[in-house]
Design a protein around this motif. Structure first.
Motif, PDB file in Angstrom:
ATOM      1  N   ASN A   1      31.609 -35.692  12.260  1.00 24.22           N
ATOM      2  CA  ASN A   1      32.386 -36.816  11.748  1.00 24.22           C
ATOM      3  C   ASN A   1      32.547 -36.778  10.234  1.00 24.22           C
ATOM      4  O   ASN A   1      33.541 -37.262   9.697  1.00 24.22           O
ATOM      5  CB  ASN A   1      31.765 -38.142  12.166  1.00 24.22           C
ATOM      6  N   THR A   2      31.557 -36.255   9.534  1.00 21.88           N
ATOM      7  CA  THR A   2      31.647 -36.182   8.073  1.00 21.88           C
ATOM      8  C   THR A   2      32.175 -34.833   7.592  1.00 21.88           C
ATOM      9  O   THR A   2      32.250 -34.610   6.382  1.00 21.88           O
ATOM     10  CB  THR A   2      30.261 -36.429   7.444  1.00 21.88           C
ATOM     11  N   GLN A   3      32.524 -33.945   8.491  1.00 25.96           N
ATOM     12  CA  GLN A   3      33.043 -32.606   8.194  1.00 25.96           C
ATOM     13  C   GLN A   3      32.039 -31.752   7.428  1.00 25.96           C
ATOM     14  O   GLN A   3      32.414 -30.841   6.695  1.00 25.96           O
ATOM     15  CB  GLN A   3      34.363 -32.703   7.405  1.00 25.96           C
ATOM     16  N   ILE A   4      30.750 -32.035   7.586  1.00 27.04           N
ATOM     17  CA  ILE A   4      29.714 -31.222   6.948  1.00 27.04           C
ATOM     18  C   ILE A   4      29.449 -29.970   7.780  1.00 27.04           C
ATOM     19  O   ILE A   4      28.910 -28.993   7.270  1.00 27.04           O
ATOM     20  CB  ILE A   4      28.429 -32.057   6.761  1.00 27.04           C
ATOM     21  N   ALA A   5      29.859 -29.958   9.013  1.00 26.39           N
ATOM     22  CA  ALA A   5      29.588 -28.823   9.895  1.00 26.39           C
ATOM     23  C   ALA A   5      30.247 -27.546   9.406  1.00 26.39           C
ATOM     24  O   ALA A   5      29.777 -26.444   9.707  1.00 26.39           O
ATOM     25  CB  ALA A   5      30.050 -29.142  11.309  1.00 26.39           C
ATOM     26  N   ILE A   6      31.324 -27.651   8.632  1.00 27.01           N
ATOM     27  CA  ILE A   6      32.026 -26.462   8.163  1.00 27.01           C
ATOM     28  C   ILE A   6      31.506 -25.966   6.817  1.00 27.01           C
ATOM     29  O   ILE A   6      31.979 -24.962   6.314  1.00 27.01           O
ATOM     30  CB  ILE A   6      33.546 -26.724   8.076  1.00 27.01           C
ATOM     31  N   CYS A   7      30.536 -26.661   6.259  1.00 28.80           N
ATOM     32  CA  CYS A   7      29.991 -26.280   4.953  1.00 28.80           C
ATOM     33  C   CYS A   7      28.898 -25.231   5.106  1.00 28.80           C
ATOM     34  O   CYS A   7      28.310 -25.066   6.162  1.00 28.80           O
ATOM     35  CB  CYS A   7      29.423 -27.503   4.234  1.00 28.80           C
ATOM     36  N   GLU A   8      28.626 -24.557   3.982  1.00 26.65           N
ATOM     37  CA  GLU A   8      27.515 -23.627   3.934  1.00 26.65           C
ATOM     38  C   GLU A   8      26.213 -24.412   3.840  1.00 26.65           C
ATOM     39  O   GLU A   8      26.229 -25.595   3.512  1.00 26.65           O
ATOM     40  CB  GLU A   8      27.657 -22.713   2.717  1.00 26.65           C
ATOM     41  N   PRO A   9      25.083 -23.774   4.132  1.00 25.54           N
ATOM     42  CA  PRO A   9      23.807 -24.521   4.132  1.00 25.54           C
ATOM     43  C   PRO A   9      23.483 -25.198   2.801  1.00 25.54           C
ATOM     44  O   PRO A   9      22.987 -26.321   2.788  1.00 25.54           O
ATOM     45  CB  PRO A   9      22.772 -23.440   4.471  1.00 25.54           C
ATOM     46  N   TRP A  10      23.752 -24.535   1.675  1.00 28.93           N
ATOM     47  CA  TRP A  10      23.447 -25.167   0.397  1.00 28.93           C
ATOM     48  C   TRP A  10      24.371 -26.351   0.140  1.00 28.93           C
ATOM     49  O   TRP A  10      23.974 -27.332  -0.498  1.00 28.93           O
ATOM     50  CB  TRP A  10      23.510 -24.160  -0.757  1.00 28.93           C
ATOM     51  N   GLU A  11      25.593 -26.290   0.653  1.00 24.56           N
ATOM     52  CA  GLU A  11      26.521 -27.411   0.503  1.00 24.56           C
ATOM     53  C   GLU A  11      26.080 -28.593   1.381  1.00 24.56           C
ATOM     54  O   GLU A  11      26.227 -29.752   0.980  1.00 24.56           O
ATOM     55  CB  GLU A  11      27.934 -26.985   0.885  1.00 24.56           C
ATOM     56  N   LYS A  12      25.533 -28.289   2.558  1.00 23.86           N
ATOM     57  CA  LYS A  12      25.012 -29.346   3.428  1.00 23.86           C
ATOM     58  C   LYS A  12      23.869 -30.083   2.748  1.00 23.86           C
ATOM     59  O   LYS A  12      23.813 -31.316   2.774  1.00 23.86           O
ATOM     60  CB  LYS A  12      24.533 -28.774   4.759  1.00 23.86           C
ATOM     61  N   VAL A  13      22.962 -29.321   2.136  1.00 25.88           N
ATOM     62  CA  VAL A  13      21.834 -29.935   1.439  1.00 25.88           C
ATOM     63  C   VAL A  13      22.347 -30.816   0.306  1.00 25.88           C
ATOM     64  O   VAL A  13      21.875 -31.947   0.112  1.00 25.88           O
ATOM     65  CB  VAL A  13      20.861 -28.853   0.916  1.00 25.88           C
ATOM     66  N   PHE A  14      23.310 -30.329  -0.442  1.00 27.52           N
ATOM     67  CA  PHE A  14      23.879 -31.110  -1.538  1.00 27.52           C
ATOM     68  C   PHE A  14      24.508 -32.408  -1.029  1.00 27.52           C
ATOM     69  O   PHE A  14      24.300 -33.479  -1.609  1.00 27.52           O
ATOM     70  CB  PHE A  14      24.913 -30.281  -2.301  1.00 27.52           C
ATOM     71  N   CYS A  15      25.256 -32.330   0.057  1.00 24.43           N
ATOM     72  CA  CYS A  15      25.897 -33.533   0.618  1.00 24.43           C
ATOM     73  C   CYS A  15      24.865 -34.525   1.136  1.00 24.43           C
ATOM     74  O   CYS A  15      25.008 -35.736   0.941  1.00 24.43           O
ATOM     75  CB  CYS A  15      26.864 -33.146   1.728  1.00 24.43           C
ATOM     76  N   HIS A  16      23.817 -34.029   1.785  1.00 24.41           N
ATOM     77  CA  HIS A  16      22.761 -34.916   2.293  1.00 24.41           C
ATOM     78  C   HIS A  16      22.024 -35.602   1.150  1.00 24.41           C
ATOM     79  O   HIS A  16      21.736 -36.800   1.221  1.00 24.41           O
ATOM     80  CB  HIS A  16      21.773 -34.148   3.163  1.00 24.41           C
ATOM     81  N   VAL A  17      21.730 -34.848   0.081  1.00 21.10           N
ATOM     82  CA  VAL A  17      21.047 -35.431  -1.076  1.00 21.10           C
ATOM     83  C   VAL A  17      21.947 -36.457  -1.757  1.00 21.10           C
ATOM     84  O   VAL A  17      21.495 -37.539  -2.145  1.00 21.10           O
ATOM     85  CB  VAL A  17      20.604 -34.320  -2.059  1.00 21.10           C
ATOM     86  N   LEU A  18      23.218 -36.149  -1.894  1.00 20.88           N
ATOM     87  CA  LEU A  18      24.163 -37.084  -2.508  1.00 20.88           C
ATOM     88  C   LEU A  18      24.279 -38.364  -1.679  1.00 20.88           C
ATOM     89  O   LEU A  18      24.233 -39.475  -2.231  1.00 20.88           O
ATOM     90  CB  LEU A  18      25.537 -36.428  -2.657  1.00 20.88           C
TER      91      LEU A  18
END
Length: 101
Positions: free
Chosen positions: A26-43
């Motif tokens: 739903n947040t379109q994080i599934a298409i991100c790289e692992p470091w981008e996922k971590v950044f989005c979760h922290v944000l």
């Protein structure tokens, strides 16, 4: 008994994994790289924690009023009774107490 507990735990684990994958899709994080996922979760975590802190620090009376409305406890007095103000002819409160804090 242990088998039943293990089955419930496995079912709960599958449910949490399903919720996490639903959140990622739903947040379109599934298409991100692992470091981008971590950044989005922290944000996202920082934004939620800042909102919760600001609501606790800057508007505590409104938070307490909301809590008293959502979870009424019969032993506590109603907070809205403390906010009643008798107005004078000029239209201001006669008490020196601030009702904004």
């Amino acid at each position: 008994m242990f088998g039943k507990f293990a089955e419930r735990y496995a079912k709960f684990k599958r449910y949490v994994k399903w919720l996490y994958s639903l959140y990622e899709l739903n947040t379109q994080i599934a298409i991100c790289e692992p470091w981008e996922k971590v950044f989005c979760h922290v944000l996202l975590g920082c934004c939620v924690s800042l909102i919760l802190y600001a609501s606790y620090a800057y508007v505590p009376s409104y938070c307490l009023l909301l809590i008293s409305i959502l979870m009424p406890i019969s032993s506590n007095t109603n907070i809205t009774n403390n906010m009643i103000c008798t107005e004078t002819e000029a239209g201001i409160c006669s008490d020196s107490q601030s009702f904004l804090t």
